[in-house]
Structures are given as structure tokens and as C-alpha cells.
Design a protein around this motif. Sequence first.
Motif, mmCIF file in Angstrom:
data_model
loop_
_atom_site.group_PDB
_atom_site.id
_atom_site.type_symbol
_atom_site.label_atom_id
_atom_site.label_comp_id
_atom_site.label_asym_id
_atom_site.label_seq_id
_atom_site.Cartn_x
_atom_site.Cartn_y
_atom_site.Cartn_z
ATOM 1 N N LEU A 67 -18.450 -10.636 -15.353
ATOM 2 C CA LEU A 67 -17.804 -10.481 -14.012
ATOM 3 C C LEU A 67 -18.695 -10.580 -12.687
ATOM 4 O O LEU A 67 -18.231 -11.102 -11.629
ATOM 5 N N LEU A 68 -19.950 -10.095 -12.934
ATOM 6 C CA LEU A 68 -21.107 -10.648 -11.679
ATOM 7 C C LEU A 68 -21.077 -11.966 -11.436
ATOM 8 O O LEU A 68 -21.112 -12.512 -10.655
ATOM 9 N N GLY A 71 -18.142 -14.062 -10.401
ATOM 10 C CA GLY A 71 -17.734 -13.520 -9.246
ATOM 11 C C GLY A 71 -18.083 -14.684 -7.955
ATOM 12 O O GLY A 71 -19.115 -15.377 -8.241
ATOM 13 N N PRO A 72 -17.807 -14.058 -6.472
ATOM 14 C CA PRO A 72 -18.109 -15.079 -5.618
ATOM 15 C C PRO A 72 -19.298 -15.222 -5.070
ATOM 16 O O PRO A 72 -20.028 -16.136 -4.514
ATOM 17 N N HIS A 73 -20.230 -14.043 -5.610
ATOM 18 C CA HIS A 73 -21.669 -13.892 -5.248
ATOM 19 C C HIS A 73 -22.582 -14.721 -6.720
ATOM 20 O O HIS A 73 -23.832 -14.679 -6.471
ATOM 21 N N LEU A 87 -12.177 -19.024 -8.458
ATOM 22 C CA LEU A 87 -13.071 -18.162 -9.263
ATOM 23 C C LEU A 87 -12.142 -18.033 -10.527
ATOM 24 O O LEU A 87 -11.079 -18.055 -10.667
ATOM 25 N N PRO A 89 -12.434 -15.007 -12.723
ATOM 26 C CA PRO A 89 -12.091 -13.840 -13.214
ATOM 27 C C PRO A 89 -10.425 -13.817 -12.765
ATOM 28 O O PRO A 89 -9.870 -14.136 -11.932
ATOM 29 N N ARG B 130 -7.120 -13.747 -1.352
ATOM 30 C CA ARG B 130 -6.805 -14.308 -2.631
ATOM 31 C C ARG B 130 -6.096 -12.974 -3.450
ATOM 32 O O ARG B 130 -5.261 -13.345 -4.271
ATOM 33 N N THR B 178 -17.765 -6.088 -6.514
ATOM 34 C CA THR B 178 -18.315 -7.337 -7.084
ATOM 35 C C THR B 178 -17.691 -8.419 -6.512
ATOM 36 O O THR B 178 -18.082 -9.553 -6.235
ATOM 37 N N GLY B 179 -16.659 -8.149 -5.478
ATOM 38 C CA GLY B 179 -16.164 -9.592 -4.567
ATOM 39 C C GLY B 179 -15.216 -10.219 -5.322
ATOM 40 O O GLY B 179 -14.656 -11.330 -4.680
ATOM 41 N N ASN B 180 -15.088 -10.092 -6.350
ATOM 42 C CA ASN B 180 -13.950 -10.617 -7.173
ATOM 43 C C ASN B 180 -12.564 -10.650 -6.676
ATOM 44 O O ASN B 180 -11.770 -11.411 -6.719
#
Lengths: 225, 254
Positions: A67-68, A71-73, A87, A89, B130, B178-180
Motif C-alpha cells: 500500500l505504501l 501509493g502516490p509517494h 495508481l 491500489p 480520484r 498513505t495518499g492512496n
Amino acid sequence: MGFSDADLQAIWLTVRLASSSTVLLLIIGTPIAWWLARTRSRLQGPVGAVVALPLVLPPTVLGFYLLLAMGPHGPVGQFTQALGIGLLPFTFWGLLVASVLSSMPFVVQPIQNAIEALGERPLEVAATLGAGPWDRFFTVVVPLAKPGFLTAAILSFAHTVGEFGVVLMIGGNIPGATRVVSVQIYDYVEVMDYDQAFWLAGSMVIFSFLILLALYTLNPQARRF
Amino acid sequence: MRSFPTTTLLAITLGLTNIAQAEEVSVAVAANFTGPMKEITAAFAEDTGHQAKTAFGSSGKFYAQISNGAPFDVFLSADAATPARLAQDGLTVPGSDFTYALGTLVLWSADADFIPAGEGAAVLQNGKFRKLAIANPKTAPYGAAAMATMRALGVEDAITPKFVQGENIAQTYQFISTGNAELGFVALSQVVQDGEIGSGSGWLVPGDLHEPIRQDAVILKRGADNPAAQALIDYLQGERARVIIRAYGYDLAH
């Protein structure tokens, strides 16, 4: 009592996920198994350990880092964004990546064992008869190591079907996209719909039994795993 | 000479009474109340001598466990429905339930600029994101309140394709932090720091956009004769507990 539309959707998604990850794993896992079985490199130990990690790690650990990372970062997330595919996820592809990683040892280890059991001799004989490396692989190794490949395919399919923790961590429980059977059962239990949970969970028990029965009947050696 | 054994006896008796009074109560606590409950149990032990052993998890899971004989004395649910259901099953002490906290729903983003102050409704209406994370509305009261809020704002249909469901409020927070998911609905208690939203940006959802998020506590059958169970229920309504509960962003019923 029977399967609801949501159940059927979850079952179809699960089958799709399990078969795609099995095909992908046979493609990715075979060269890794081949290398692990034949290399004398000092990296053999570390690589073998990395491949086996998902056997030991709780699925939530794998899911959390994925997930980390996706993710976007995270590095994977930045990469997929740079490629323009967004992305991973909460998508089928994210689940696929996760399933491939978590089922990796179930594919690599049986194939590796089968290739090791083969030994050098058949390959040397084939080589002296003029067979090239690809020829040797497809006409000698694959037929002789067939039980290993069969075990690998069945185990990776079954393990992906049974996966819950990883899927829950990165799935987002989206009907038709990421809600697989195991999550659907969890959902039923959480909303206290025990009848429906009982039905779907029972089907999973029967399915798992049949898979293992098939595995043991087709390949008696698999009982050692 | 005679006074010696008497005092000893008295001391022993007093000691024994003290031990008898310091009971242990095992409590099942809804995950969203983890923070305040840890503080409350510490204060509870300090003030009453009773020990509260806590287990944190989802209310739905606790329902399944309690129906199957899990050894809990008290249940602090994330909703009012689950304790009511346990009462119907005859697994609670009648009349022992009360609302210990009212949850505050917040639209939150880990990005400090994503939700400009007071403009949460506008952010939802613009739909320039999104993914939006909510807790499973079937199982989590915060998820249900989030759905009601979006319905009230008339953005439900537009946003539904962008939903990502967490199994509970903790996982929902994880998706957003986590920004997802760029934003989502969580409990104020998860993002609160000294009574305000601590990091990122957020919007306190006005209470009139959804039903109150009532969190009820109840004494379970097993705790009927445990004085510490009643003591804990009383303590939760006392001043010290109320201050802690408020500090975590919850409201109180009265």
C-alpha cells in the motif's frame, strides 16, 4: 438459499485473479526456480530467502508495504504514475501484483525441487545430441519436471483464491473490481448475515478440498509439501 | 498484649477487603474509541483500584464473539444497533445501556491544502479527486453517516464510482493517510490533536447532515455480578472520563 449476484461477481473476480496470477507466476517463477536450482552463486541463499518470505510474513505486512509502495509517494506508485497508468491500489492490477508476490514461493519451490531432482545428466545427454538451451528446456526439462509445474500451478491458484489479508489491505472492497470471495465472506460475517456467510464459506471448503484432492491424485509427491 | 492480634486481624481483614474490592473487568471496545479508552482505563485504575482489561476491534466482530461466549463483562460499541441486538438476544443486563459518546464525522485529507477551511461541501461538489475513502456503510456507523452526508449534499451518485471502502474506520484512515485516496470520511477522534484537526486538512461535517453517531455501552450478562463492570459504566459518565472523551473530538449526549 444460493449465491447472490454479488457472490457470483466475487467468485468470477476471484477466478480471474487466481488464473491470471498463476499464468504470470509460471512465466516469472520458472526462470527464478531454474536459476535457484542450478546456480552456484553466493546470492542463492539470499534470493531463495526473499522468494520464501511471503510464506512467513503475515499477509498484512505484505499488504501494508505494498500500500505504501504503490501509493502516490511510494516508488512503485511514482513509477506507475510516470508511465501514465495511475495508481495500482484499489484496482484489479494492484491485486494481481500483490497475489503474484504472495504466491511466489508456492510456484518457485515446487519447480525448483523438480529441477534439482532432475540432476545434470539428462541435460548433458541432450546437449551431446545437439539440443540447444531452449530445446533442452522445452523438450527435456518441462516434460520431466511436469509434476513440479503442475503442483506449482495448482498451489498458486489455490493460494490466491484463499488470500485474504493482502487483498483486504490494498483492495478497498470495491464490488466487481476488488471484492473477492474471502472479502465477501468477511463482509457477511461483519453484517451478521451468517446464513449467506455459511453458504459461501462452505463452498470454499468444498472447493479447497477438491483442489487438494486433484493435486494429490494427479501428483502423489505433492503430499510432501 | 490483647490489642496486638486484634490490630493484626483488623489489618488483615482490611487488606482482604481491599483485595476483594479491586476487581477486574474485561471490556470489548470499538476500535475508534481506542485512544480515549486507554486514558480512561488508566484513570479508572487510579481512581477506583479496579483494573479494566481492554480488547479493541470492530463492533461486528465483537457481536459474533460475544454471541459465542467470549468472556467480556462490558461492551463499548461503535453504534447503538449492536448493543440493542445483543439485548434482544438476551446477552446484556437489561437497562444498563447508555450513550457514552457521540461521534463527530470529518471529511479529511492528508494533504494540508486539499480541503480549504470550511469548504468541504464545495470540494465534494467539485469532485476533483480520484478516490474517496469511506468506511463500509453496512458495518461502520461512520460509513453510514458519510453516505447520509453525501446524499444530503446531493453528490452521492457523482461520487459513488470513486468510492473506496475500508473495512472499518481505521482502514479508511490508512487509505487516506498513505495518499492512496486523496480524501475521505473518518472519525474526528482519529485526526484530532488538542481538540482540533491535527494534520492534513479537513472539514467537520455539520451534525444536521446525518443522524447522530451514537456509541452505546452495555453491561453483558457475564458482568452482571462484577462490581467493577458497574463501576466502569459509572466512571464513563463521570467528569474525568467526560473531559477525556471530549478531548478526543467526541460529543456527549448530555
